[in-house]
Design a protein around this motif. Structure first.
Motif, PDB file in Angstrom:
ATOM      1  N   UNK A 193      10.844   6.407  -5.585  1.00  0.00           N
ATOM      2  CA  UNK A 193      11.118   5.466  -4.501  1.00  0.00           C
ATOM      3  C   UNK A 193      10.489   5.872  -3.164  1.00  0.00           C
ATOM      4  N   UNK A 194       9.951   7.078  -3.089  1.00  0.00           N
ATOM      5  CA  UNK A 194       9.347   7.507  -1.824  1.00  0.00           C
ATOM      6  C   UNK A 194       8.083   6.696  -1.537  1.00  0.00           C
ATOM      7  N   UNK A 195       7.870   6.310  -0.268  1.00  0.00           N
ATOM      8  CA  UNK A 195       6.621   5.633   0.080  1.00  0.00           C
ATOM      9  C   UNK A 195       5.435   6.575  -0.144  1.00  0.00           C
TER      10      UNK A 195
ATOM     11  N   UNK B 277       0.813  -1.224   0.000  1.00  0.00           N
ATOM     12  CA  UNK B 277       0.000   0.000   0.000  1.00  0.00           C
ATOM     13  C   UNK B 277       0.842   1.268   0.000  1.00  0.00           C
ATOM     14  N   UNK B 278       2.108   1.145   0.316  1.00  0.00           N
ATOM     15  CA  UNK B 278       3.019   2.291   0.258  1.00  0.00           C
ATOM     16  C   UNK B 278       3.590   2.489  -1.150  1.00  0.00           C
TER      17      UNK B 278
ATOM     18  N   UNK C  32       2.990   7.332   1.688  1.00  0.00           N
ATOM     19  CA  UNK C  32       2.695   8.197   2.836  1.00  0.00           C
ATOM     20  C   UNK C  32       3.594   9.435   2.848  1.00  0.00           C
ATOM     21  N   UNK C  33       4.813   9.305   2.412  1.00  0.00           N
ATOM     22  CA  UNK C  33       5.714  10.453   2.348  1.00  0.00           C
ATOM     23  C   UNK C  33       5.324  11.376   1.199  1.00  0.00           C
ATOM     24  N   UNK C  34       4.926  10.815   0.078  1.00  0.00           N
ATOM     25  CA  UNK C  34       4.482  11.635  -1.056  1.00  0.00           C
ATOM     26  C   UNK C  34       3.288  12.487  -0.647  1.00  0.00           C
ATOM     27  N   UNK C  35       2.363  11.895   0.106  1.00  0.00           N
ATOM     28  CA  UNK C  35       1.174  12.609   0.554  1.00  0.00           C
ATOM     29  C   UNK C  35       1.558  13.774   1.458  1.00  0.00           C
ATOM     30  N   UNK C  36       2.463  13.551   2.392  1.00  0.00           N
ATOM     31  CA  UNK C  36       2.905  14.593   3.321  1.00  0.00           C
ATOM     32  C   UNK C  36       3.621  15.711   2.567  1.00  0.00           C
ATOM     33  N   UNK C  37       4.461  15.351   1.627  1.00  0.00           N
ATOM     34  CA  UNK C  37       5.234  16.351   0.890  1.00  0.00           C
ATOM     35  C   UNK C  37       4.372  17.168  -0.061  1.00  0.00           C
ATOM     36  N   UNK C  38       3.233  16.636  -0.471  1.00  0.00           N
ATOM     37  CA  UNK C  38       2.356  17.352  -1.397  1.00  0.00           C
ATOM     38  C   UNK C  38       1.320  18.207  -0.689  1.00  0.00           C
ATOM     39  N   UNK C  39       1.337  18.226   0.632  1.00  0.00           N
ATOM     40  CA  UNK C  39       0.362  19.021   1.398  1.00  0.00           C
ATOM     41  C   UNK C  39       0.794  20.463   1.436  1.00  0.00           C
TER      42      UNK C  39
END
Length: 69
Positions: free
Chosen positions: A58-60, A18-19, A62-69
């Motif tokens: 390669x980013x999970x 899921x990541x 969950x990290x992509x979501x945080x960085x796009x906020x």
């Protein structure tokens, strides 16, 4: 016993979690919980080619979501 993840003559699956992380997985081992088959059982090189062409970030997730906020 040889490492089943390194068998050049083996058949493999490509899994994703899921990541959005991919895994090369020996075809004779049960797919672990939390992983989904995204590429049918084929030779090692074909599966590695699939991973290389589909896993460009390669980013999970969950990290992509945080960085796009």
């Amino acid at each position: 016993m040889a490492n089943p993840f390194e068998n050049a003559d083996g058949t493999y699956l490509v899994l994703v979690n899921e990541e959005g992380q991919y895994s090369l997985w020996p075809g004779f081992i049960d797919v672990p919980s939390g992983w989904t088959v995204v590429h049918e059982q084929k030779g090692r090189e074909a599966c590695l080619d699939y991973i290389q062409s589909h896993w460009s970030d390669m980013r999970p997730n969950s990290l992509k979501t945080v960085e796009n906020v």
